[in-house]
Write a protein that holds these residues in place. Structure first.
Motif, short mmCIF file in Angstrom:
data_model
loop_
_atom_site.label_atom_id
_atom_site.label_comp_id
_atom_site.label_asym_id
_atom_site.label_seq_id
_atom_site.Cartn_x
_atom_site.Cartn_y
_atom_site.Cartn_z
N SER A 183 7.61 -20.31 5.30
CA SER A 183 7.92 -19.81 3.96
C SER A 183 7.66 -18.32 3.90
CB SER A 183 7.08 -20.54 2.91
OG SER A 183 7.32 -21.93 2.94
N LEU A 184 8.60 -17.57 3.35
CA LEU A 184 8.46 -16.12 3.23
C LEU A 184 7.79 -15.77 1.90
CD1 LEU A 184 11.99 -15.06 4.52
CD2 LEU A 184 9.83 -15.12 5.78
N THR A 189 12.71 -19.77 2.70
CA THR A 189 12.25 -20.30 3.98
C THR A 189 13.19 -19.83 5.08
OG1 THR A 189 11.34 -22.27 2.92
CG2 THR A 189 11.72 -22.39 5.29
N THR A 190 12.63 -19.50 6.23
CA THR A 190 13.45 -19.08 7.36
C THR A 190 13.00 -19.79 8.62
OG1 THR A 190 14.33 -17.17 8.57
CG2 THR A 190 11.99 -17.14 8.04
N LEU A 231 11.76 -13.55 12.22
CA LEU A 231 11.71 -13.13 10.83
C LEU A 231 12.55 -11.88 10.60
CD1 LEU A 231 7.90 -13.65 10.07
CD2 LEU A 231 9.81 -15.18 9.56
N VAL A 235 10.16 -8.07 7.12
CA VAL A 235 8.97 -8.92 6.96
C VAL A 235 8.04 -8.71 8.13
CG1 VAL A 235 8.12 -11.28 6.76
CG2 VAL A 235 10.28 -10.64 5.67
N ALA A 240 3.01 -12.14 6.95
CA ALA A 240 3.64 -13.35 6.43
C ALA A 240 2.82 -14.59 6.78
CB ALA A 240 5.05 -13.49 6.98
#
Length: 272
Positions: A183-184, A189-190, A231, A235, A240
């Motif tokens: 979760s960023l 979400t990535t 990411l 970020v 993160a």
């Protein structure tokens, strides 16, 4: 990493439980060929560095049974498997990974009848070579179980372990796939995925009674490298992870992999 420093892990991974009840008993095979009676004793890791590692499995099994003329030789093993707890927990907390690239294995193999009791024509070297092959195959299988693939031998040499015996030691290379999602800070979400380069060490020696097999694997680059590559550029990976979990987890993923190499090397030579 200093043997006398380093906080012990306080968290437990929900997926990792000691599988002591799953061991396959081989006591029924013991003693019938003139070797040790009863089950094979567990291998012991005598280095204090094992304090930061968590035992995840323990098993006993028959490695092989082969006939050499009138004599049947059995090899029975007792294996313990460990993972470096802080890394295993950090991967679960961030990408819900099932497995870890920082693992260690110790095995005691009991030959029955004992090598020195075999008829001369069978040959000590012949039997130990067979055991060595079985041990290295099992080690590769244990690495695969931990999610470590594409194992290749980089070099081979000899080393003296702490018990004073001479071990054949291999250095290996491999890969560990990280695949998950984080979760960023933005709330989205990535995916996090990539291959980590892994190093491994394996040692095999005869201690005068049994064959000892010990080895482990570790990343050769910081685990956070996969996060950094996955990411968005905007970020910061360490920040993160800190926001997602805590600073301790981020620090673990950013740790210098040379410390894991040192741990595995010292654990290997300490097995008795």
């Amino acid at each position: 990493m200093d043997e006398n420093t380093g906080a012990r892990p306080t968290r437990t991974t929900r997926r990792r439980l000691l599988a002591g009840g799953a061991a396959v008993g081989v006591a029924g095979l013991a003693g019938c060929l003139g070797g040790r009676d009863g089950p094979v004793p567990a291998p012991e890791v005598t280095s204090d560095r094992i304090d930061d590692w968590r035992r995840t499995d323990e098993s006993e099994r028959a490695v092989f049974a082969e006939s050499y003329g009138p004599v049947t030789v059995q090899a029975l093993e007792h294996t313990r498997v460990f993972e470096y707890a802080p890394v295993a927990d950090a991967l679960v907390d961030t990408v819900d990974a099932d497995g870890s690239p920082v693992v260690f294995f110790a095995t005691r193999i009991d030959l029955r009848p004992a090598v020195d009791r075999l008829p001369a024509e069978i040959g000590r070297d012949r039997i130990l070579s067979r055991v060595e092959t079985a041990a290295t195959d099992a080690f590769h299988g244990q690495l695969r179980s931990a999610g470590i693939e594409n194992v290749e031998i980089a070099d081979e040499g000899i080393s003296t372990v702490r018990s004073g015996h001479t071990a054949t030691v291999w250095r290996l290379t491999a890969e560990y796939a990280v695949d998950g999602a984080v979760s960023l800070p933005t709330g989205s979400t990535t995916g996090v995925e990539g291959l980590l380069e892994v190093g491994a060490r394996l040692g095999v020696w005869h201690d005068g009674t049994d064959v000892i097999v010990a080895g482990g694997a570790y990343p050769t680059e910081p685990l956070l490298a996969v996060f950094e590559e996955s990411l968005p550029n905007s970020v910061d990976a360490e920040r993160a992870v800190t926001e997602l979990t805590d600073a301790e987890t981020a620090e673990t993923l950013a740790a210098d992999p040379a410390a894991y190499d040192e741990d595995v090397s010292q654990l290997l030579i300490s097995v008795v």
